[in-house]
Scaffold this active site. Structure first.
Site, PDB file in Angstrom:
ATOM      1  CG  HIS A  20      41.480  48.570  28.600  1.00 44.19           C
ATOM      2  ND1 HIS A  20      42.747  48.448  28.450  1.00 44.19           N
ATOM      3  CD2 HIS A  20      41.349  48.801  29.785  1.00 44.19           C
ATOM      4  CE1 HIS A  20      42.815  48.233  29.937  1.00 44.19           C
ATOM      5  NE2 HIS A  20      41.957  47.597  30.528  1.00 44.19           N
ATOM      6  CG  HIS A  23      40.742  44.370  28.121  1.00 39.52           C
ATOM      7  ND1 HIS A  23      39.912  45.709  28.230  1.00 39.52           N
ATOM      8  CD2 HIS A  23      41.177  43.718  29.567  1.00 39.52           C
ATOM      9  CE1 HIS A  23      39.925  45.729  29.738  1.00 39.52           C
ATOM     10  NE2 HIS A  23      40.171  44.852  30.578  1.00 39.52           N
ATOM     11  CB  CYS A 128      42.247  44.605  47.024  1.00 41.80           C
ATOM     12  SG  CYS A 128      41.819  45.558  45.671  1.00 41.80           S
ATOM     13  CB  CYS A 131      43.497  42.132  43.427  1.00 45.91           C
ATOM     14  SG  CYS A 131      44.112  43.484  43.358  1.00 45.91           S
ATOM     15  CB  CYS A 145      45.615  47.170  46.889  1.00 42.22           C
ATOM     16  SG  CYS A 145      45.480  46.224  44.885  1.00 42.22           S
ATOM     17  CG  HIS A 148      43.565  48.021  42.048  1.00 42.17           C
ATOM     18  ND1 HIS A 148      43.952  46.889  42.550  1.00 42.17           N
ATOM     19  CD2 HIS A 148      42.765  48.105  41.360  1.00 42.17           C
ATOM     20  CE1 HIS A 148      42.700  46.348  41.303  1.00 42.17           C
ATOM     21  NE2 HIS A 148      42.395  46.612  39.859  1.00 42.17           N
ATOM     22  CE  LYS A 297      47.819  48.003  36.942  1.00 37.76           C
ATOM     23  NZ  LYS A 297      47.471  46.906  38.082  1.00 37.76           N
ATOM     24  CE  LYS A 300      37.894  45.616  34.132  1.00 40.89           C
ATOM     25  NZ  LYS A 300      39.802  45.163  33.676  1.00 40.89           N
TER      26      LYS A 300
HETATM   27  N1  MSP Z   1      39.224  38.560  34.728  1.00 41.92           N
HETATM   28  C1  MSP Z   1      40.837  38.516  35.773  1.00 41.92           C
HETATM   29  C2  MSP Z   1      41.463  37.518  34.627  1.00 41.92           C
HETATM   30  C3  MSP Z   1      40.797  36.139  35.080  1.00 41.92           C
HETATM   31  S1  MSP Z   1      41.226  34.384  33.619  1.00 41.92           S
HETATM   32  C4  MSP Z   1      40.914  32.749  34.181  1.00 41.92           C
HETATM   33  C5  MSP Z   1      40.576  39.760  35.035  1.00 41.92           C
HETATM   34  N2  MSP Z   1      40.500  40.245  34.292  1.00 41.92           N
HETATM   35  S2  MSP Z   1      40.321  41.783  33.733  1.00 41.92           S
HETATM   36  O1  MSP Z   1      39.506  42.108  32.482  1.00 41.92           O
HETATM   37  O2  MSP Z   1      40.585  43.234  34.196  1.00 41.92           O
HETATM   38  O3  MSP Z   1      42.083  41.794  33.285  1.00 41.92           O
HETATM   39  C6  MSP Z   1      42.500  41.109  32.488  1.00 41.92           C
HETATM   40  C7  MSP Z   1      43.556  41.092  31.875  1.00 41.92           C
HETATM   41  O4  MSP Z   1      43.859  41.818  30.921  1.00 41.92           O
HETATM   42  C8  MSP Z   1      45.045  41.491  32.516  1.00 41.92           C
HETATM   43  O5  MSP Z   1      45.272  39.989  32.971  1.00 41.92           O
HETATM   44  C9  MSP Z   1      46.252  41.542  31.449  1.00 41.92           C
HETATM   45  O6  MSP Z   1      46.394  40.630  30.884  1.00 41.92           O
HETATM   46  C10 MSP Z   1      45.646  41.837  30.604  1.00 41.92           C
HETATM   47  N3  MSP Z   1      45.340  44.204  30.770  1.00 41.92           N
HETATM   48  C11 MSP Z   1      44.808  44.429  31.854  1.00 41.92           C
HETATM   49  N4  MSP Z   1      45.112  46.538  31.551  1.00 41.92           N
HETATM   50  C12 MSP Z   1      46.695  45.944  31.201  1.00 41.92           C
HETATM   51  C13 MSP Z   1      47.420  46.752  30.592  1.00 41.92           C
HETATM   52  N5  MSP Z   1      47.934  47.653  30.847  1.00 41.92           N
HETATM   53  N6  MSP Z   1      48.555  45.970  29.736  1.00 41.92           N
HETATM   54  C14 MSP Z   1      48.428  45.136  28.739  1.00 41.92           C
HETATM   55  N7  MSP Z   1      47.457  44.443  30.407  1.00 41.92           N
HETATM   56  C15 MSP Z   1      46.783  44.235  30.950  1.00 41.92           C
HETATM   57  O7  MSP Z   1      42.312  40.546  35.417  1.00 41.92           O
END
Ligand code: MSP
Length: 621
Positions: A20, A23, A128, A131, A145, A148, A297, A300
Site C-alpha cells: 500500500h 510501503h 502486541c 507489532c 498497544c 494499534h 494513521k 494495513k
Molecule cells: N516487517 C517489518 C519490518 C522489518 S525490517 C527488518 C514491518 N513491516 S511492515 O510491512 O509492517 O511495514 C514496513 C514499513 O512500511 C514501515 O516501517 C513503514 O516504513 C512503512 N509504512 C507502513 N505504513 C506506513 C504509513 N502509513 N506511512 C508511511 N510509512 C508506513 O514493519
C-alpha cells in the site's frame, strides 16, 4: 559527501497484506536516493524484500485457509511485481524464507549462544501481535498497544533471551558520540528517551508448541526464532555475511531507511545484536514519518488502506512519486489526499515543468530549425540562469545528504522558476520576428536547451520517466551529475518537441469532459463579441494583459491571462469573444469586467475569434 559507496535498505515488508501507500513511500524514497547516488557516479547496492515469518503471518494464512508458505509466496510476489511496475531499481529482493537467509540467522544465533550472549529463562509480559513485541508498563496506553490501539495479550512462557540489557550504556555512549547515527535528530532523541528506562533482555524465541512458522533455533529444535531477530538479519544475510564479496564491499556503508513505527527494533535491538555478534554497526538510520489520511494513521492493520496502484495508474508513476517525495517533509508525518496530488500535478508538473519543456523545445524547433544554435556572448540575463543551475545542484546535494527530498525538489523548482521567467523576459518569439536579433535569439535558445538538458539530469531520481523524455529531446546523453556543467551541449545537436509530458487534470470531471449541466444554466452566461481597442501589459504580472474592448456601444476593461503568448500590439483591432455578464473582479489592482475566451492545450493558448465579420456586441450562443 566523501563516501562514494552506498548500501541502502528498505524495511522488509510483512506479507500479511498487499503493498500500500506506506510501503510504496519507503521504497520510492529509497529508490530516489539510490538513483541520486548512481547519478553522482557512486557505487550503490539497494536492497528490499519481504519479512515472512511470525505469528501474525501464521494467523492471516490460517484465516485465508492457506498454509503460511503458500500465503507468503503470493504476497511476496505482489510486492516484487509492485516494485517492478513502479520502476524501482533494487539490486536484490530478499525473502526471509530463503535458505540463504535462514543459514545466516542460524549462524549468528549459534555465535551469540556460544559466546554466552543468550540464556534460557521465563518471562511474562503484555504482547502486541500487530507489532510482534512485548510492551513495557510505561509504553502501554489505556491497557492497549499505543500503535494499534488493540488489546494486548499477557504471555508467560519459557524462552531464550538475548542479553540486550548489558549493552544499554554502550548504546547511549554510541549515540552521544555519533550524533548522525540516527537522523533526523528527533529520532535519535527518541531512542535516547527509550534508553532512559532500564533496557530489558530480548526474548528471541517462540516455543514450537505454540508457533511453527519460523527459523528453528540451531541449539534447540523445540523453538523457532522471534520474527524481529530473524528479520533484522536480512540486511547482512542478503550480502552473504560473513564471507561474501558484497558484504565486504557494502556493509561498511550501510544505511537503513525505515518508518518511525519501527524505530525501536532498528535503533535498539539491531545495534546491540550487531555489537554482541562482533559485526560493525550500520552507518546511519534514516527515519521517515507516517502518511495519514484524514488525520488518522494509515496502515494495513488499522484498516484504511490505500492501494498504491489505484493512484499510480490513474495519474502516472512519475506524478505519484513526485507527490510523495515533494509533500512529505522527511521525518515528519504528512497527509495524503488525491486533491493535493492533482494540485501538485497541475501546478508543478503540468505548468512549471511540462509547459517549460514543451515551450522551450517548440521554440528551438520553430525558431532554431530543430538544432541547438551556437550561443553568442553571455549577458547578465543569461548568467542568472547559469548561476541558478549551479545553486540548485549544490542545494540538491545538501538536501539529499539528509534525505530531505522535499528540499531537493524545491531547489530544482527554484531553478525552473528562473528559467520560466527567463523565457518571459527574453521573449524569443519577439526576437524571432526581428532578423537583426538573430544572434541574441540563438543565445537564448542555447540557454533554454542547456537548461532543459540539465533539468533532464537533475530530475532523474525523482521523475525518471519524464527525465528520460526530456534528455532524449535534447541530445539523449545519459544522466550523470558531472555533466551538469553549463556548456556541455554541442551546438548543432538535434532537438525535437516534447509534448504532453504531464497533461493537466481537470478536477471533478468525468473522462468525457465536464459534468453535464442543464441548458438553463448555460443560458445564464452571456457571451458577446468584443473588439480590442487597446492592450497593455500589467506591470507586475507576466501573465496578464489589460484590454480595453468595445461591446456594442459600451467600452469596458477586461483583464486577460494571455500575456505570455500574445503581444499586446498584435491584439488591437481584433474581435474576440468574452463572457460579458461576470461579476467584476480586481486583478493586480485593475477591475476586470468580463473574461476573454481562449482554448488551452498543453500550455498553448488559442484565442476564440470569428470567421466572419460581425459588429462588436453581437451575441454568441
Ligand atoms: N516487517 C517489518 C519490518 C522489518 S525490517 C527488518 C514491518 N513491516 S511492515 O510491512 O509492517 O511495514 C514496513 C514499513 O512500511 C514501515 O516501517 C513503514 O516504513 C512503512 N509504512 C507502513 N505504513 C506506513 C504509513 N502509513 N506511512 C508511511 N510509512 C508506513 O514493519
Amino acid at each position: 559527501m566523501a563516501d562514494r559507496t552506498f548500501y541502502l535498505t528498505t524495511p522488509i515488508y510483512y506479507v500479511n497484506a498487499r503493498p500500500h501507500l506506506g510501503h510504496s513511500y519507503a521504497t520510492i524514497a529509497a529508490d530516489a536516493m539510490c538513483r541520486y547516488r548512481r547519478l553522482r557516479g557512486d557505487r550503490v547496492y539497494f536492497l528490499t524484500g519481504t519479512d515472512e515469518h511470525g505469528e501474525r503471518i501464521a494467523q492471516v494464512a490460517a484465516a485465508a485457509g492457506m498454509t503460511p508458505p503458500a500465503y507468503a509466496d503470493q504476497i511476496s510476489r505482489a510486492f516484487r511485481e509492485t516494485w517492478q511496475r513502479l520502476g524501482i531499481t533494487n539490486d536484490d529482493f530478499i525473502r526471509t524464507t530463503e535458505p540463504r537467509h535462514a543459514k545466516v540467522v542460524q549462524a549468528i544465533l549459534q555465535k551469540l549462544y556460544d559466546a554466552g550472549e543468550i540464556y534460557f529463562g521465563e518471562y511474562g509480559g503484555w504482547y502486541c501481535y500487530g507489532c510482534e513485541r512485548f510492551y513495557t508498563e510505561k509504553e502501554i496506553v489505556d491497557g492497549k498497544c499505543p500503535d494499534h490501539q488493540t488489546a494486548l495479550t499477557f504471555i508467560k512462557e519459557k524462552n531464550y533471551f538475548f542479553k540486550m540489557s548489558k549493552y544499554q550504556d554502550w548504546l547511549i555512549k554510541h549515540l552521544e558520540d555519533n550524533p548522525g547515527f540516527i537522523q533526523p535528530e528527533r529520532y535519535r532523541n527518541e531512542v535516547l528517551g527509550f534508553l532512559r528506562e532500564p533496557l530489558q533482555d530480548l526474548s528471541i524465541s517462540r516455543p514450537k508448541a505454540r508457533l511453527q512458522w519460523g527459523i528453528p533455533l540451531p541449539f534447540d529444535d523445540q523453538y523457532v526464532t522471534y520474527v524481529w531477530f530473524d528479520a533484522l538479519i536480512n540486511y547482512v544475510s542478503a550480502l552473504e555475511y560473513p564471507d561474501g564479496a558484497l558484504y565486504k564491499d557494502f556493509w561498511p556503508h550501510a544505511e537503513h531507511l525505515i518508518g518511525k513505527d519501527i524505530l525501536k527494533p532498528h535503533g535498539v535491538y539491531w545495534p546491540t545484536m550487531l555489537k554482541a555478534a562482533g559485526i560493525p554497526l550500520y552507518k546511519r538510520l534514516d527515519v521517515h514519518g507516517y502518511w495519514t489520511i484524514g488525520g488518522g494513521k494509515m496502515s494495513k492493520s488499522v484498516g484504511n488502506v490505500v492501494e498504491a496502484f489505484e493512484l499510480t495508474d490513474k495519474y502516472g508513476h512519475d506524478a505519484f512519486r513526485y507527490f510523495l517525495l515533494r509533500e512529505m517533509n522527511f521525518g515528519l508525518d504528512a497527509s495524503f489526499s488525491e486533491e493535493a496530488l492533482v494540485g501538485r500535478l497541475n501546478a508543478d508538473l503540468a505548468n512549471d515543468l511540462g509547459n517549460l519543456a514543451s515551450r522551450a523545445t517548440t521554440m528551438i524547433v520553430n525558431f532554431g530549425g530543430g538544432r541547438v544554435p551556437s550561443p553568442g556572448p553571455e549577458t547578465d540575463e543569461d548568467a542568472v540562469v547559469r548561476a541558478a543551475l549551479a545553486r540548485a545542484a549544490l542545494d540538491v546535494d545538501e538536501a539529499m545528504e539528509e534525505f530531505a527530498f522535499q528540499r531537493a525538489l524545491s531547489a530544482i523548482w527554484e531553478f525552473l522558476g528562473v528559467v520560466n521567467r527567463y523565457v518571459d523576459a527574453t521573449a524569443p518569439w519577439a526576437l524571432a520576428k526581428d532578423p537583426s536579433k538573430r544572434g541574441r535569439l540563438d543565445t537564448v535558445l542555447y540557454a533554454l536547451a542547456e537548461s532543459l538538458r540539465a533539468t533532464g539530469i537533475l530530475i532523474e531520481p525523482f521523475l525518471p520517466e519524464a527525465a528520460g523524455k526530456i534528455r532524449a529531446a535534447v541530445g539523449g546523453a545519459p544522466a550523470r551529475l558531472s555533466d551538469l556543467a553549463w556548456g556541455r551541449l554541442a551546438p548543432g545537436t538535434a532537438v525535437h518537441k516534447v509534448s504532453g509530458l504531464f497533461p493537466r487534470i481537470e478536477p471533478d470531471k468525468s473522462s468525457t469532459g465536464a459534468a453535464k449541466i442543464p441548458m438553463a444554466d448555460f443560458a445564464k452566461v452571456e457571451l458577446r463579441v468584443a473588439e480590442v481597442l487597446a492592450a497593455e501589459r500589467l506591470p507586475k504580472s507576466k501573465k496578464l494583459l489589460k484590454l480595453t474592448v468595445k461591446v456594442g456601444d459600451e467600452t469596458r476593461t477586461v483583464v486577460a491571462g494571455i500575456a505570455e503568448q500574445y503581444e499586446p500590439g498584435s491584439l488591437v483591432g481584433r474581435k474576440v469573444v468574452i463572457v460579458a455578464n461576470l461579476q467584476p473582479a480586481t486583478l493586480m489592482g485593475v477591475e476586470s469586467n468580463g473574461m476573454v475566451l481562449a482554448a488551452e492545450h498543453e500550455g498553448t493558448l488559442a484565442l476564440l475569434t470569428l470567421d466572419k465579420d460581425v459588429p462588436p456586441g453581437s451575441q454568441v450562443k
